[in-house]
Enzyme design. Sequence first.
Site, PDB file in Angstrom:
ATOM      1  N   LYS A  51      39.009  42.675  30.689  1.00 18.20           N
ATOM      2  CA  LYS A  51      40.086  43.671  30.689  1.00 18.20           C
ATOM      3  C   LYS A  51      40.337  44.194  29.275  1.00 18.20           C
ATOM      4  O   LYS A  51      40.448  45.402  29.057  1.00 18.20           O
ATOM      5  CB  LYS A  51      41.363  43.068  31.276  1.00 18.20           C
ATOM      6  CG  LYS A  51      41.265  42.794  32.762  1.00 18.20           C
ATOM      7  CD  LYS A  51      42.500  42.056  33.268  1.00 18.20           C
ATOM      8  CE  LYS A  51      42.412  41.744  34.745  1.00 18.20           C
ATOM      9  NZ  LYS A  51      43.609  41.053  35.248  1.00 18.20           N
ATOM     10  N   SER A  69      44.939  40.151  29.983  1.00 17.95           N
ATOM     11  CA  SER A  69      45.396  38.886  30.549  1.00 17.95           C
ATOM     12  C   SER A  69      45.030  38.799  32.025  1.00 17.95           C
ATOM     13  O   SER A  69      44.907  39.814  32.702  1.00 17.95           O
ATOM     14  CB  SER A  69      46.916  38.788  30.373  1.00 17.95           C
ATOM     15  OG  SER A  69      47.396  37.550  30.813  1.00 17.95           O
ATOM     16  N   ASP A  70      44.862  37.569  32.511  1.00 19.74           N
ATOM     17  CA  ASP A  70      44.620  37.349  33.930  1.00 19.74           C
ATOM     18  C   ASP A  70      45.220  36.001  34.319  1.00 19.74           C
ATOM     19  O   ASP A  70      45.124  35.038  33.560  1.00 19.74           O
ATOM     20  CB  ASP A  70      43.126  37.360  34.247  1.00 19.74           C
ATOM     21  CG  ASP A  70      42.881  37.445  35.740  1.00 19.74           C
ATOM     22  OD1 ASP A  70      43.062  38.535  36.302  1.00 19.74           O
ATOM     23  OD2 ASP A  70      42.537  36.410  36.346  1.00 19.74           O
ATOM     24  N   THR A  71      45.847  35.953  35.497  1.00 22.24           N
ATOM     25  CA  THR A  71      46.504  34.738  35.972  1.00 22.24           C
ATOM     26  C   THR A  71      45.999  34.379  37.363  1.00 22.24           C
ATOM     27  O   THR A  71      45.838  35.254  38.212  1.00 22.24           O
ATOM     28  CB  THR A  71      48.037  34.940  36.041  1.00 22.24           C
ATOM     29  OG1 THR A  71      48.518  35.285  34.745  1.00 22.24           O
ATOM     30  CG2 THR A  71      48.753  33.676  36.520  1.00 22.24           C
ATOM     31  N   GLY A 106      44.693  33.436  31.310  1.00 24.08           N
ATOM     32  CA  GLY A 106      43.828  33.707  30.168  1.00 24.08           C
ATOM     33  C   GLY A 106      44.386  34.895  29.411  1.00 24.08           C
ATOM     34  O   GLY A 106      44.889  35.843  30.016  1.00 24.08           O
TER      35      GLY A 106
END
Length: 192
Positions: A51, A69-71, A106
């Site tokens: 991203k 960001s990634d969750t 992340g």
Amino acid sequence: MSWILASASPRRKELLAELIKEFEVIPSSANEEVKGKLSAKALVETLASRKAEEVAFREENAGKFVLGSDTVVVFGKEVLGKPKDEEDAFRMLKMLSGEKHEVWTGVCVASVKNGKYRAKVKAEKTSVYFNDLSDEWIWKYIHSGSPMDKAGAYGIQDGGLVKKIHGSYSNVVGLPLELCETLLDWAERKLQ
């Protein structure tokens, strides 16, 4: 220093505003398909990096600093992303009811300057313990619409779901502020 948040999440925007006064919001259109089995940590780091990289490499963003960001929510060996529909949301919430799970986020900071790409990525884990949820409560929550755009089909800020957590609260919301602060400091020192 110009910052970009590579996310459309209103929750991430609110959290980042606690650390940075001014930044642009430019959602990433990076491919989020991952082939093969990755650990939750590797998965969120990979997607956060994609991203940030996709937005950083746009010509108009040269020299700017991008935060991606990634969750994900992890229960046992199952990684739970956003629910596909209401039945999927029910399945996830029923599974998590009365149980412990992990939330991984992340975060990647990146920049392209003079054609050179530089980035740093890290991940944060928080353990979350759910209350016992009745089917009636779960359906009422689903019909509120709140779980449909969230990993694991819930938002910790919605109330009534979580008994306790071990770790970062802001991580469960979608952006671990302590980790972000460390990465922002790194970017200011190393990416100038």
